[in-house]
Design a protein around this motif. Structure first.
Motif, PDB file in Angstrom:
ATOM      1  N   ALA A   1      49.358  76.044  22.848  1.00 43.85           N
ATOM      2  CA  ALA A   1      48.829  75.450  21.613  1.00 43.85           C
ATOM      3  C   ALA A   1      49.924  74.968  20.674  1.00 43.85           C
ATOM      4  O   ALA A   1      49.851  73.869  20.129  1.00 43.85           O
ATOM      5  CB  ALA A   1      47.939  76.453  20.876  1.00 43.85           C
TER       6      ALA A   1
ATOM      7  N   ARG B   1      46.463  78.658  24.000  1.00 43.53           N
ATOM      8  CA  ARG B   1      45.219  78.231  23.381  1.00 43.53           C
ATOM      9  C   ARG B   1      44.117  79.288  23.476  1.00 43.53           C
ATOM     10  O   ARG B   1      43.166  79.259  22.687  1.00 43.53           O
ATOM     11  CB  ARG B   1      44.752  76.916  24.037  1.00 43.53           C
ATOM     12  CG  ARG B   1      43.681  76.175  23.270  1.00 43.53           C
ATOM     13  CD  ARG B   1      43.457  74.773  23.812  1.00 43.53           C
ATOM     14  NE  ARG B   1      44.687  73.981  23.779  1.00 43.53           N
ATOM     15  CZ  ARG B   1      45.164  73.356  22.679  1.00 43.53           C
ATOM     16  NH1 ARG B   1      44.486  73.386  21.552  1.00 43.53           N
ATOM     17  NH2 ARG B   1      46.294  72.697  22.733  1.00 43.53           N
TER      18      ARG B   1
ATOM     19  N   SER C   1      51.330  69.477  21.443  1.00 44.03           N
ATOM     20  CA  SER C   1      50.348  69.288  20.362  1.00 44.03           C
ATOM     21  C   SER C   1      50.250  67.800  20.055  1.00 44.03           C
ATOM     22  O   SER C   1      50.612  66.968  20.875  1.00 44.03           O
ATOM     23  CB  SER C   1      50.812  70.057  19.124  1.00 44.03           C
ATOM     24  OG  SER C   1      52.002  69.452  18.619  1.00 44.03           O
TER      25      SER C   1
ATOM     26  N   ASN D   1      45.034  68.003  16.196  1.00 41.24           N
ATOM     27  CA  ASN D   1      45.728  68.888  15.263  1.00 41.24           C
ATOM     28  C   ASN D   1      45.597  68.416  13.823  1.00 41.24           C
ATOM     29  O   ASN D   1      46.116  69.049  12.908  1.00 41.24           O
ATOM     30  CB  ASN D   1      47.210  68.991  15.614  1.00 41.24           C
ATOM     31  CG  ASN D   1      47.454  69.767  16.880  1.00 41.24           C
ATOM     32  OD1 ASN D   1      48.087  69.274  17.807  1.00 41.24           O
ATOM     33  ND2 ASN D   1      46.933  70.980  16.956  1.00 41.24           N
TER      34      ASN D   1
ATOM     35  N   PRO E   1      44.734  77.514  17.442  1.00 38.67           N
ATOM     36  CA  PRO E   1      43.637  77.151  18.349  1.00 38.67           C
ATOM     37  C   PRO E   1      42.344  77.886  17.983  1.00 38.67           C
ATOM     38  O   PRO E   1      41.279  77.524  18.465  1.00 38.67           O
ATOM     39  CB  PRO E   1      44.160  77.603  19.714  1.00 38.67           C
ATOM     40  CG  PRO E   1      45.147  78.681  19.424  1.00 38.67           C
ATOM     41  CD  PRO E   1      45.763  78.340  18.095  1.00 38.67           C
TER      42      PRO E   1
END
Lengths: 318, 318, 318, 318
Positions: A10, A76, A198, B199, B282
């Motif tokens: 993540a 994640r 990301s 994001n 996340p």
């Protein structure tokens, strides 16, 4: 059909920096960078920027020398963590699980091909601000400190490595990370890479080690909200006698507006801003910079300073 | 273990806006917003911001009234597209495939519970700048125009809807999108929601329609690099006689630095900046704003202007 | 040939503000505004912004109520001081000389037609920073504090007055100050004036007192380097629970980018930025704003908040 | 008592720049710098920035080479003009009166000790914007162009000279200008000077000519509102293929945030911002920089580029 992207990692979670001058490094990160201490354990002090949602993003560890202790990526999901651990175990690069981490759950550590230690983890402790640091707006982790440079959040990390290509393939294969830009020299060898996990255009970069030494660290970067914030940071570094290596200026690669300084322990620290730039394309085609293009210097013509190519931590004995 | 997040939708791709004054709307987006025309077909003109990587992010369509033609989301992969189409078909909300789209491959259209038309697609045409619009830096889609407001990229879209909760559940269930902030009134009903697929802290928002009418549009937002750019945009809108509805100011929700104007066709347009704020977690826990908190107005105390609650497109006949 | 301009008054030197809550006011100016204490005497604490070249620009005096103690203008030379004193003595508005001032030489005090007390002086004490506050660059008075709002220097003052025209003529006649902008109502009366003694577009303003009461104070303004600094100040005021009255927004008059708050003692304080705007023309023709033009609100359309017309210090007993 | 300051010169009015490539220079100033053509006469085109109150601030003249045609200062009054002409005539440096100037009244020309031609004048033509360039706010000379770099107003000029001290004494003696900063070398000779006639910290500077040649020109500077505007200008220069010599960075001397480019005719052009910095003290003590201090480079450590010391116009034949 092409293979689907792996979305298991993540974001960059935190870094452990080694410093031979813990007290001075701590004063730098708290008073000048505007960070907040959020924990102590053993030889380490833990620090956070005001918009980091986890308990900390920087672990400062007293050591005989400088450099990177380890870097940490958050996965994640718990399942994603298991998948990546399985992949890493198959790679032969695994070190093993670490329990009892301050601020986050069990982490699995491994070595990249250049011997940097990296860990992945999922469970984490969300930062709970004490009353005096509670923000006015509830969608913010902590009060804006209004002290020093006021760094917002951990942005990325940059390591030196002997074999860039090997590292790129390692992160692509075992962690599913994506290359966004790279430097390929005239002889076909890769000299630097920028990888993302990301929508940021990069979460870490590796550049070739001038001395051919493994495991060294180039810099850690904290994000600021605007280019003006980076300029003001330069004013503040100047007033506080912090050594400014280069910048503020704009990189041609990634277009980051950068400013590099050395913290008292010797590690390079960057504050930077990327504006509203994001990589939203799921199929971004890596930008390849040639040797000739790199010779042009930075975006607005600044020549890259020599120490930027040579200085890393720990220092190399001549 | 909890279920894993669905990562199938990559980002907001483009919007089709209807306008009863195509020529004037076009002049607004090109001359004042600083966008570039990148195609024409039928009753539509296609436009792009300088950092949009796809061929366009805005389709302006001549129409008898204003409002949203459709919105489009790009999926992360061809497989992701197939998975989402299967889910949407099971939902009963599907409309069907559209072929021969300008600038992107086949798209699957559906209606959200409020009757807005949305499409998802994967194949897309990357923008190729003609020589006179080629940027100096190869990691940029198009030359910075240095004309008008110079919007950078499409940021998000805001629709009005009758039943916010139903829409939230629809997007969570069938597209796997994630709620980051919402307003829940004292009676327990949801009045607004902000959802993300990236994001960015949100890629679209829905707010309750004042008139209880379905399918209406609130605004489209383009991103600028800094708050200073938003302020300069206000200067430029003023000079060009563009109606400024409210701002620049900072939203408490999402902390967006906003500025709202009406384009000549009547649709509300926002330019905004989020600084370096990203949702990297996340497992972000949605922020819930109460009725009392909303009454405080915007972040720095500005009272929300009445028309912000009532003006949508197409207009409602009284 | 027309008469030559009088250049005898060089700039606004300092203000004395009365506060019923000295300790809280002091904390506000030091911790939130980022000012530095540079003296104490009697019931007063003296404060400075980091770029003020004189010892202080603000005298905070403990008092039973709020409002303006006095304002002070520095003359261009000792001869200029003598000339202005002679003129003021002829006006009948003179109060007399004050000796033993902290931080500056003898001053001559007078009352404007609205009974505000003002002094003029020439001799002054240049600020000498102690070692820990010495700046890195020798052309700067004091180290940039990197604390709170970091106000740069005193910019201007705004008083309420019953008879604006009488005050304008007084300052033009006896001090040689120059009108740059004004509001003239439909009935021909003057409602507000902005006057300069420098290349700044104004050094003070007077606006008509809503209650018809003499001697009241509207606000004091400190300058920041950019509009972004004013926005950041809004963030910081919000975090510190400071009451934000209105702004940030841009005034149509003088185009100042403004932000108004109340300090704990009740006095209104502004932080503002004028960009690179200066009045360089020695024969500037005053800009006259009509009643209709004022009704349009501020530059980008913000309606002027009611309290801006009514709140002054000391408060008026209803 | 010390002598009173002479306040006869109000501000820098305009510059005449010579260019061997008039059309290309014109395109640079209009399209890239964002200036507006406001007159043509003979071999000259006249240009203005959007906040210049006079008709023009730049006269571009077709010529065989580059360099400064002349610079012009506006006096504070007709009487001030007469006084300065009398002083200049007594100096032996006078050239004589020029009538029939486009945009301003009779001017008196003279040579500084380095043979640069300068004129002083009082009567001037205030710019009247045609309808399409009329600003929304009546306290502004012209609509904000929203094109290219959007320079706001002429800021200062920098000449090269053989004998800095002689020039300083000349301007102090005959025009009453004030030194704010200077460089004095270890051998006691003056290497550079910054002089002001206003509250700006300098209106022109002279630096020692590397080649010992008289009459050469270093650069002309236009002001922008913020440091962010200067950074954006760098982006725009890059996109337009304009040669960026050095910057953006902050000078230690005067703390100006600078960016230097070469216009197509070869002349150096700067865009700069000074923040809210002003010299308000009527008795400012000049800051003296030593040889050692200069070796430190610019404020944040940038080493001064070699061409900055050598490049001037017209070029010197080797």
């Amino acid at each position: 059909m092409t293979e689907e992207p792996i979305m298991d990692i993540a974001h960059l979670g935190h870094l452990e920096l080694l410093t031979p001058k813990l007290d001075e490094s701590l004063r730098f990160f708290v008073d000048v960078m505007g960070m907040t201490e959020s924990g102590r354990q053993g030889n380490s002090v833990y620090l956070r920027a005001w918009d980091d949602y986890e308990r900390y993003s920087l672990q400062l560890t007293a050591s005989q020398t400088s450099g990177l202790g380890h870097a940490a990526f958050r996965t994640r999901s718990p399942q994603a963590l298991q998948r990546r651990v399985a992949a890493l175990e198959s790679s032969g690069a695994g070190i093993g699980w670490v329990e009892n981490n301050l601020g986050h759950g069990p982490s699995y550590r491994f070595r990249d091909p250049d011997d940097h230690v990296i860990e992945i983890y999922y469970e984490t402790e969300w930062y709970q601000a004490p009353p005096e640091l509670r923000p006015a707006l509830k969608n913010q982790a902590q009060r804006f400190p209004a002290r020093g440079v006021n760094v917002r959040r951990l942005d990325h990390l940059n390591c030196l490595a002997v074999d860039i290509r090997a590292n790129r393939i390692f992160f692509e294969t075992y962690l599913g990370l994506r290359l966004t830009e790279q430097i390929v020299l005239n002889d076909g060898t890769e000299a630097a890479m920028w990888m993302t996990m990301s929508n940021k255009s990069y979460d870490f970069a590796y550049t070739r080690d001038h001395y051919g030494k493994k495991g060294r660290f180039h810099h850690v970067t904290y994000a600021l909200d605007s280019r003006e914030d980076v300029l003001r940071a330069a004013d503040i570094f100047l007033e506080n006698g912090v050594y400014i290596e280069t910048g503020p200026h704009k990189h041609a690669i990634q277009q980051t507006f950068f400013l590099y300084v050395y913290e008292p322990g010797g590690n390079r620290v960057e504050v930077a801003n990327a504006g509203a730039r994001l990589i939203l394309a799921p199929d971004w085609k890596p930008i390849v910079w040639t040797e000739e293009e790199r010779k042009k210097g930075q975006a607005w013509g600044l020549k890259t300073i020599e120490s930027f190519h040579t200085h890393g931590t720990p220092p190399v004995e001549d």
